[in-house]
Design an enzyme around this catalytic site. Structure first.
Site, PDB file in Angstrom:
ATOM      1  N   SER A  52       0.869  -1.164   0.000  1.00 60.48           N
ATOM      2  CA  SER A  52       0.000   0.000   0.000  1.00 60.48           C
ATOM      3  C   SER A  52       0.912   1.221   0.000  1.00 60.48           C
ATOM      4  O   SER A  52       1.823   1.328   0.833  1.00 60.48           O
ATOM      5  CB  SER A  52      -0.905  -0.022   1.236  1.00 60.48           C
ATOM      6  OG  SER A  52      -1.860   1.013   1.150  1.00 60.48           O
ATOM      7  N   GLU A  53       0.681   2.132  -0.923  1.00 59.77           N
ATOM      8  CA  GLU A  53       1.681   3.172  -1.196  1.00 59.77           C
ATOM      9  C   GLU A  53       1.888   4.127  -0.030  1.00 59.77           C
ATOM     10  O   GLU A  53       2.844   4.893  -0.016  1.00 59.77           O
ATOM     11  CB  GLU A  53       1.339   3.938  -2.480  1.00 59.77           C
ATOM     12  CG  GLU A  53       0.024   4.671  -2.474  1.00 59.77           C
ATOM     13  CD  GLU A  53      -1.112   3.852  -3.071  1.00 59.77           C
ATOM     14  OE1 GLU A  53      -1.084   2.605  -2.948  1.00 59.77           O
ATOM     15  OE2 GLU A  53      -2.040   4.457  -3.649  1.00 59.77           O
TER      16      GLU A  53
END
Lengths: 225, 231, 225, 231
Positions: A52-53
């Site tokens: 997840s960025e």
């Protein structure tokens, strides 16, 4: 001709089909919306890690009641968990992972996908601005980009097109398309119709697809009972 | 889960072919993957390009690799140390090519490769010999040299601990180039003092996430430059 | 004329004088050789932190016998310690500190310093190559660069020159020069002779300095008994 | 040792002038320095440029700062979230300028400023609206956009713990942009849940070295969006 409406895949069914393509050992980034439904359909014995960025490598499912941590969220701002063997990183390192080719796959929503793999998902043409978030970085950097979307727009317009007319997110990046009607691969020869939803014909899919589809060997999407 | 642990030294390094570019960690002795380097020596490859800060010490490690004729080119910041006499001898004889890169630029070029970027503008080296042949750009009134990414086919690095995912932590100044090289190589091979169970490393303190690690080999503790027990 | 030879400062005395310029709250990088002698001369009540480009913020003195750690070294590859409140970083972060203007001062050896502050310390002109290490990055990035060196070369040639003839390390960066004869500031008006070693005259210093020195107010270097 | 601990919120933020550029940490709610933002609101500055990922939520935090007319320009990646209605209203009314930057580029531009570099080449945005007016360069057959550094006059960030040197550690995804912003600003102001004694933070696990921190203010734990006790 079959009744297309009743033969369209549900969102869950699209997610289940996309989940079949998630390979053992992959690191995958999931865009907001429909792609976040994929993990639930990956068999436990298959080792797929999620990125997840916002700084999570090894994102797990939503927390059980009572285990919520307000400091542990996904890029879609949902409460999540961390799997064993995960790691927290800061934003720059997180995007180094994304842009640096360490994502085996990104599954992203799309407004439009062109026959050459152009991805359009950040701004509608009639809007002067959009919320780009991390889409451009992730789309530009992933080894594979899967577009996951309804096959047509609400007004029936084709979303899979010969040439894009929407603002570009990243050029030539989409490798496969998962819709409520079909699975389509983006190849050097053009778009290949790999599978259609049960009850649909290849011609029915082509009829609502602007770009020409290669239909040499079309299978049927397997749906769990 | 993919098994990243190599049971033998040969398993850890044998995929390295002739002509490969190897990023080799360490600054001084701390963080030098001496066991892995010996493993590469044993393969007797030819034409390797080695990217590392120093040019080897005495006759061991990088110096041994150079002395045995495995290295065609060295990219480093500090080649002419007294202890790097083996490199000097081969360089004087025209048998090894040298590219000198300022130390910060060396680190940043590797990070740039690892981060999927195409280059960066640095004030380092402006107007110097080391900027010759490179493009210079002015941004907001200040001159910068355009530097290109430096990627490895393999990174050989050293860490303190690894878990089964390949997550790594380091010890003190043995960290140095190692985490950056892990990012910058297509395949990263790590020697670690010890391996631990999954979840034994706090996810808050991991320096190199396992996504950057392909293979690790457990060496136990040893002192560089001293005779090692069979590892 | 005094006997210059006997009036030259020792290496310790140069280090002691440079130490007087290290201000409370500074983060300082020390080049290899003479600069590493500075910390011993900084009063304990003055809070000066040392950065070593191999990933140490908060470098302390050499370890006591028995406390050596082979994994804890300086950029000069000497065994060192870590002070309370220090931090380990990797090489890229360490050079972000250096290039990013977070070093209040770098004290570096020099072959030649020009009147405009050009620093030459990485390669001799008769050599085809040199060991640059981190010198170019640190010199380019520090808020101040102090050159610390003998006033003249072994053959008596001036090292403080009107225009450099040696290969450049970083242009216009030196702010102050500490030698065995003098303390000289690099200013927009030229080199200012601030102090001379006890027993030397300003003219004696000028005589072995290629660049003209401004001598409006020349003091004497204070040396501890 | 310089005392970096601010005893009052006003002491922590009062140096921020009109027209300053503020880098404000957080992604979603985690890591947003809500207390510091309220402190800035209380100063009633004008013409601030805010660099942050989102455009505020509801009427608190960044949204409050915007609503009270303190912000002249917003630089962010994700402006049009439903909960950012305050920003939308002022933007529609032409009272606030917007620059949209891809999220990875936003982070990298700040890191570039913090690392003393003059720019970088990124594949992100090539051929898109967001590359308009920017230079494009081809390196080894691939196109890149040249992006410039983005520095702040101040960073307002949130961390979990600070020691007296200003060394910081974070909690989970509340880390996000905070360590990068600390590097990229001339003055970094931190709100921390708690402060600890010198040496209570292991030097191996510090994420932001104190050299990047000028001032910290201890808030205790609080839940964003909920009524806070006097802090």
């Amino acid at each position: 001709m079959s009744d297309q409406q009743t033969n369209l895949l549900t969102r869950q069914q699209i997610a289940a089909r996309a989940a079949q393509d998630m390979e053992d050992g992959w690191l995958v980034n999931l865009g907001i919306g429909m792609p976040t439904m994929i993990p639930a359909f990956i068999p436990a014995e298959r080792d797929v890690m999620f990125h997840s960025e916002n700084g999570l490598i090894g994102m797990g499912p939503p927390p059980a009641a009572g285990d919520e941590d307000q400091d542990l969220i996904s890029a879609g701002k949902e409460l999540v968990t961390m799997v064993p063997g995960g790691a927290y990183v800061h934003h720059t390192d997180s995007f180094a992972v994304a842009r640096g080719g360490r994502l085996d796959c990104a599954v992203l929503g799309a407004f439009q996908v062109a026959a050459n793999g152009d991805l359009c998902n950040w701004r509608l043409p009639n809007q002067t601005s959009g919320s780009v978030g991390g889409a451009m970085d992730i789309a530009a950097g992933s080894k594979r980009v899967f577009a996951m979307m309804t096959h047509t727009a609400r007004d029936g317009a084709a979303k899979i097109v010969t040439e894009r007319t929407y603002p570009l997110t990243a050029g030539g990046v989409v490798t496969r398309i998962f819709t409520d009607m079909a699975v389509i691969s983006v190849t050097g020869d053009g778009l290949v119709l790999d599978e259609v939803a049960p009850g649909l014909t290849a011609d029915e899919v082509q009829a609502v697809t602007d770009a020409p589809l290669i239909m040499d060997s079309v299978g049927t999407i397997a749906i769990a009972a | 889960m993919k098994n990243k642990k190599a049971e033998t030294l040969e398993d850890a390094v044998s995929r390295i072919p002739n002509g490969a570019t190897l990023l080799v960690g360490g600054f001084g002795q701390p963080g030098v993957p001496e066991v892995l380097i010996d493993g590469v020596c044993d393969l007797q490859r030819r034409g390797l390009t080695i990217v590392t800060n120093n040019a080897g010490t005495g006759h061991s490690g990088i110096a041994r690799l150079i002395e045995e004729g495995c290295v065609g080119k060295l990219i480093c910041s500090f080649p002419w140390a007294k202890e790097s006499f083996v490199f000097k001898e081969l360089h004087d004889a025209g048998r090894i090519e040298l590219e000198i890169v300022p130390q910060g630029t060396l680190a940043e070029r590797m990070r740039t490769a690892g981060a999927g970027l195409g280059g960066f503008l640095t004030p380092t080296g402006v107007g110097t010999d080391l900027a010759e042949g490179k493009e210079t750009m002015n941004v907001d009134g200040k001159d910068y040299v355009l530097e290109k990414p430096l990627a490895g086919d393999f990174a050989l690095i050293k860490a303190y601990r690894a878990d089964p995912r390949g997550n790594l932590v380091y010890r003190k100044t043995a960290r140095n180039f190692n985490p950056i090289m892990a990012m910058a190589a297509a395949h990263t091979i790590v020697e670690v003092e010890e391996d631990v169970a999954i979840d034994d490393l706090d996810p808050e303190v991991i320096v190199t996430p396992g996504v950057f690690v392909d293979t690790y080999y457990v060496t136990g503790w040893y002192e560089i430059g001293k005779e090692r027990n069979a590892s």
